[in-house]
Design a protein around this motif. Sequence first.
Motif, PDB file in Angstrom:
ATOM      1  N   TYR A  46       0.841  -1.198   0.000  1.00 42.35           N
ATOM      2  CA  TYR A  46       0.000   0.000   0.000  1.00 42.35           C
ATOM      3  C   TYR A  46       0.874   1.245   0.000  1.00 42.35           C
ATOM      4  N   GLU A  47       0.669   2.113  -0.980  1.00 39.34           N
ATOM      5  CA  GLU A  47       1.419   3.365  -1.063  1.00 39.34           C
ATOM      6  C   GLU A  47       0.666   4.441  -0.275  1.00 39.34           C
ATOM      7  N   LEU A  48       1.341   5.012   0.725  1.00 40.61           N
ATOM      8  CA  LEU A  48       0.707   5.982   1.613  1.00 40.61           C
ATOM      9  C   LEU A  48       1.429   7.312   1.580  1.00 40.61           C
ATOM     10  N   ASN A  49       0.681   8.380   1.403  1.00 42.51           N
ATOM     11  CA  ASN A  49       1.216   9.732   1.560  1.00 42.51           C
ATOM     12  C   ASN A  49       1.237  10.044   3.052  1.00 42.51           C
ATOM     13  N   VAL A  50       2.410  10.351   3.587  1.00 42.72           N
ATOM     14  CA  VAL A  50       2.577  10.502   5.029  1.00 42.72           C
ATOM     15  C   VAL A  50       3.250  11.843   5.335  1.00 42.72           C
ATOM     16  N   PRO A  51       2.759  12.588   6.352  1.00 42.29           N
ATOM     17  CA  PRO A  51       3.404  13.854   6.717  1.00 42.29           C
ATOM     18  C   PRO A  51       4.901  13.675   6.975  1.00 42.29           C
ATOM     19  N   ALA A  52       5.681  14.647   6.559  1.00 43.49           N
ATOM     20  CA  ALA A  52       7.145  14.543   6.646  1.00 43.49           C
ATOM     21  C   ALA A  52       7.656  14.383   8.065  1.00 43.49           C
ATOM     22  N   SER A  53       6.910  14.881   9.050  1.00 46.90           N
ATOM     23  CA  SER A  53       7.349  14.806  10.438  1.00 46.90           C
ATOM     24  C   SER A  53       6.879  13.548  11.156  1.00 46.90           C
ATOM     25  N   SER A  54       6.215  12.665  10.457  1.00 54.38           N
ATOM     26  CA  SER A  54       5.629  11.481  11.097  1.00 54.38           C
ATOM     27  C   SER A  54       6.694  10.540  11.663  1.00 54.38           C
ATOM     28  N   PRO A  55       6.476  10.016  12.876  1.00 54.10           N
ATOM     29  CA  PRO A  55       7.404   9.020  13.444  1.00 54.10           C
ATOM     30  C   PRO A  55       7.386   7.703  12.683  1.00 54.10           C
ATOM     31  N   LEU A  56       6.458   7.540  11.764  1.00 54.79           N
ATOM     32  CA  LEU A  56       6.422   6.314  10.961  1.00 54.79           C
ATOM     33  C   LEU A  56       7.703   6.141  10.143  1.00 54.79           C
ATOM     34  N   TYR A  57       8.343   7.266   9.805  1.00 57.76           N
ATOM     35  CA  TYR A  57       9.555   7.187   8.990  1.00 57.76           C
ATOM     36  C   TYR A  57      10.722   6.543   9.734  1.00 57.76           C
ATOM     37  N   ILE A  58      10.661   6.538  11.049  1.00 56.50           N
ATOM     38  CA  ILE A  58      11.769   5.938  11.809  1.00 56.50           C
ATOM     39  C   ILE A  58      11.342   4.635  12.490  1.00 56.50           C
ATOM     40  N   ALA A  59      10.223   4.095  12.058  1.00 53.52           N
ATOM     41  CA  ALA A  59       9.763   2.832  12.631  1.00 53.52           C
ATOM     42  C   ALA A  59      10.705   1.694  12.238  1.00 53.52           C
ATOM     43  N   ASP A  60      10.801   0.705  13.086  1.00 54.08           N
ATOM     44  CA  ASP A  60      11.641  -0.466  12.835  1.00 54.08           C
ATOM     45  C   ASP A  60      11.080  -1.246  11.656  1.00 54.08           C
ATOM     46  N   ARG A  61      11.913  -1.510  10.670  1.00 51.61           N
ATOM     47  CA  ARG A  61      11.463  -2.235   9.478  1.00 51.61           C
ATOM     48  C   ARG A  61      10.965  -3.647   9.807  1.00 51.61           C
ATOM     49  N   ASP A  62      11.456  -4.241  10.882  1.00 58.23           N
ATOM     50  CA  ASP A  62      11.070  -5.610  11.232  1.00 58.23           C
ATOM     51  C   ASP A  62       9.808  -5.666  12.091  1.00 58.23           C
ATOM     52  N   GLU A  63       9.304  -4.505  12.473  1.00 59.69           N
ATOM     53  CA  GLU A  63       8.159  -4.457  13.379  1.00 59.69           C
ATOM     54  C   GLU A  63       6.874  -4.186  12.610  1.00 59.69           C
ATOM     55  N   GLU A  64       5.819  -4.910  12.942  1.00 56.64           N
ATOM     56  CA  GLU A  64       4.513  -4.650  12.336  1.00 56.64           C
ATOM     57  C   GLU A  64       3.933  -3.388  12.966  1.00 56.64           C
ATOM     58  N   ILE A  65       3.529  -2.453  12.141  1.00 60.36           N
ATOM     59  CA  ILE A  65       2.995  -1.189  12.629  1.00 60.36           C
ATOM     60  C   ILE A  65       1.558  -1.000  12.149  1.00 60.36           C
ATOM     61  N   THR A  66       0.854  -0.101  12.820  1.00 56.38           N
ATOM     62  CA  THR A  66      -0.510   0.257  12.421  1.00 56.38           C
ATOM     63  C   THR A  66      -0.511   1.674  11.890  1.00 56.38           C
ATOM     64  N   VAL A  67      -1.059   1.842  10.701  1.00 57.01           N
ATOM     65  CA  VAL A  67      -1.161   3.156  10.075  1.00 57.01           C
ATOM     66  C   VAL A  67      -2.639   3.457   9.843  1.00 57.01           C
ATOM     67  N   PHE A  68      -3.101   4.588  10.377  1.00 53.58           N
ATOM     68  CA  PHE A  68      -4.484   5.007  10.195  1.00 53.58           C
ATOM     69  C   PHE A  68      -4.593   5.791   8.887  1.00 53.58           C
ATOM     70  N   THR A  69      -5.615   5.507   8.114  1.00 49.44           N
ATOM     71  CA  THR A  69      -5.629   5.985   6.740  1.00 49.44           C
ATOM     72  C   THR A  69      -6.859   6.804   6.369  1.00 49.44           C
ATOM     73  N   TYR A  70      -6.657   7.609   5.340  1.00 51.75           N
ATOM     74  CA  TYR A  70      -7.734   8.363   4.700  1.00 51.75           C
ATOM     75  C   TYR A  70      -7.604   8.154   3.195  1.00 51.75           C
TER      76      TYR A  70
END
Length: 205
Positions: A26-50
């Motif tokens: 899934y391709e997501l447009n994400v704010p530049a300051s989002s902590p998602l950019y530094i999330a661990d690649r090996d960790e499953e994360i939850t992203v809330f979407t619009y």
Amino acid sequence: MINYIKGKITNIYEGLLIIERNGIGYELNVPASSPLYIADRDEEITVFTYMAVKEDDISLYGFHDRESLRIFRMLITVSGVGAKAGTAILSALTTDEIKQAIVYNKPEILARAQGIGKKTAQRLVLELADKLRDEAIAVIKDKSSELSSGNIEGNLMVVSETVEALVSLGYMKSEASDAVAAVDEKDKSNVQTCLKAALKIMARK
């Protein structure tokens, strides 16, 4: 409608994340300051979407928490503020900073975001101030322990503490003092009441 996606980050681009789930990226447009950019690649994360749907485009926008998504949805209700502009604002400011800029009539702060001009920033303040006023005051309560004490006695102490609360949020002491001075005496019984009245006065300037 996609409410959220749980998965792992597989690619990061400028302003974009690819989240993989069940073999789908899934391709997501994400704010530049989002902590998602530094999330661990090996960790499953939850992203809330619009999901933004246009005649010639369907795009997903991703946020690290529900509050960011909620503020984003509120921003894009304003005429002239689309999904890209809403993302730009959340890239430049935190959700608390957005609330405070809108409620305290500071369009110049919103205009720091890329692509947000003076007129658009003023429209955001005009249309959203009433909706966000109580939330912005709650932010001040968290920053000033005196606001929740309920035990401050005497108008002089109330005035002093209210001015300090406004200064801590970036106002000049002179303008904070002028606003508090204009508050009716009946509203100076405690800091919270005085603060609400002062904010209304400053919003009219």
